[in-house]
Enzyme design. Structure first.
Site, short mmCIF file in Angstrom:
data_model
loop_
_atom_site.label_atom_id
_atom_site.label_comp_id
_atom_site.label_asym_id
_atom_site.label_seq_id
_atom_site.Cartn_x
_atom_site.Cartn_y
_atom_site.Cartn_z
N GLY A 72 -2.79 2.06 -0.39
CA GLY A 72 -3.19 3.14 0.52
C GLY A 72 -4.53 2.85 1.19
CD GLU B 165 0.17 2.09 2.78
OE1 GLU B 165 -0.35 2.67 1.80
OE2 GLU B 165 1.39 2.01 2.94
CD GLU C 278 1.29 -0.38 -1.84
OE1 GLU C 278 1.36 -1.62 -1.62
OE2 GLU C 278 0.70 0.40 -1.08
CB ALA D 277 -2.06 6.13 -3.63
#
Ligand code: CAA
Length: 257
Positions: free
Chosen positions: A108, A111, A131, A65
Site C-alpha cells: 500500500g 500504491e 503482498e 497496509a
C-alpha cells in the site's frame, strides 16, 4: 491527528503531510488512511494551498497496509470495512500531489506513492509490491498503476515475486521523476512544488485532470476532454493575466480565479 502531521502552510501555497507512525514503518492502518483522506479534502478546499507534498521519514515512506490489523479478517469483514473507498477519495484530490519517498514504499505504500502525481525519491528508496509473500496480492491499485507505469513484464515480476526496485531502477522504469541523495529528497520535492505553485492553480487543476483522463479513455475522447479543459482556462482571470504578462514582458501574478 494521531498518525499524520500536517504543516499548512509549509511555505507559501505549499502544504506538507508527513505520515507519522515511525515505529511501524508508517504501516497504513485504517485510522491513518482516514486522517489522510480528511486532510487532503481539507487542503483541496483551501484557496491558499496550490500544491501538496506527501512524505514519510528517511527509513520509510510506508511499508504497506497494516498487516496486523488485517491478519484475522474474513473476506466479508474486508468487504464491509471497505478500506478502499478511502483510497477512492484520496484519488479525487484535485491539486497536484507530490510524493517525497525515502526508504520503504511497499505494498500500500508503493500504491500510495503511485496515487500521487509525481514521485521524488531518495537514493535509499525501495519500491515493491510484496503482498504475494504474505499470501495475498495488491489491492489498492498495484496491479493497475504499476503496470501502466513500468509495463507488463516488470509489473509481473514485481507482483509475482515481491522483488523490490531500487531507486535507480524505479527511475529507469519511469516510476519516479527524480532520484536525489537522501538529505535532498524533501528539498527537491519542495523545489518542484514551488515551481508548480507559481503557475495558475486553475490551469494546473485542469491539466492534471486531463492527464489523468488519458489513463481512462481512448485518444479521440481524451483529446476532446483536453480541448474542453483548454477552452475552460479562458474563463479564468489567470489566462488573461498570463497572456498579458507575456505581452508586457513581466512575471505573471496568478490569483487562482
Ligand atoms: N504492517 C504492520 N506492521 C508492519 C508493517 C506492515 N505492513 N511493516 C512493518 N511493520 C512493523 C513490524 O511488524 C515491526 O514491528 P515490531 O517492532 O512491533 O515487531 C516494525 O514495523 C519494524 O519492522 P521490521 O522489524 O520488520 O523492520 P525490518 O527493517 O526488519 O524490515 C520490511 C522492514 C522489509 C519493510 C518489513 O517490515 C516488511 O516486510 N514489512 C511488510 C511489507 C509488506 O508486506 N507490505 C505489504 C502489506 S499488504 C498491503 O499493502 C495490501 C494492499 O495492497 C493495500
Amino acid at each position: 491527528m494521531d498518525f499524520i502531521k500536517v504543516t499548512n502552510p509549509y511555505e507559501k501555497h505549499i502544504a506538507l503531510i508527513e505520515l507519522n507512525r515511525p515505529k511501524e514503518l508508517n504501516a497504513l492502518n485504517l485510522q491513518l488512511m482516514g486522517e489522510l483522506r480528511d486532510t487532503l479534502k481539507e487542503l483541496d478546499g483551501d484557496d491558499d494551498i496550490r500544491v501538496i507534498i506527501l512524505t514519510g521519514n528517511e527509513r520509510a515512506f510506508a511499508a504497506g497496509a497494516d498487516i496486523k490489523q488485517m491478519a484475522d479478517k474474513s473476506a466479508v469483514d474486508m468487504l464491509m470495512i471497505d478500506q478502499f473507498s478511502t483510497w477512492d477519495q484520496i484519488r479525487k484530490t484535485k491539486k497536484p500531489l507530490i510524493a517525497a519517498v525515502s526508504g520503504f514504499a511497499l505494498g500500500g505504500g508503493c500504491e500510495l506513492a503511485m496515487t500521487c502525481d509525481m514521485i521524488i525519491a531518495s537514493e535509499t528508496a525501495r519500491f515493491g509490491q510484496p503482498e504475494i509473500k504474505i499470501g495475498v496480492m495488491p489491492g489498492a491499485g498495484g496491479t493497475q498503476r504499476l503496470t501502466r507505469a513500468v509495463g507488463k513484464a516488470k509489473a509481473m515480476e514485481m507482483v509475482l515475486t515481491g522483488r523490490f526496485l531500487s531507486a535507480g531502477e524505479a527511475l529507469d522504469y519511469k516510476l519516479v521523476n527524480k532520484v536525489v541523495p537522501v538529505e535532498m529528497y524533501l528539498y527537491e520535492a519542495v523545489q518542484l512544488a514551488r515551481e508548480i505553485a507559481l503557475m495558475s492553480p486553475v490551469a494546473a487543476q485542469l491539466a492534471k485532470e486531463s492527464i489523468d483522463r488519458s489513463f481512462e479513455t481512448h485518444l479521440d475522447e481524451g483529446l476532446h476532454f483536453e480541448r474542453k479543459n483548454f477552452y475552460l482556462t479562458f474563463a479564468s482571470d489567470d489566462q488573461t493575466e498570463g497572456m498579458q504578462a507575456f505581452i508586457e514582458k513581466r512575471k505573471p501574478e496568478y490569483k487562482g480565479k
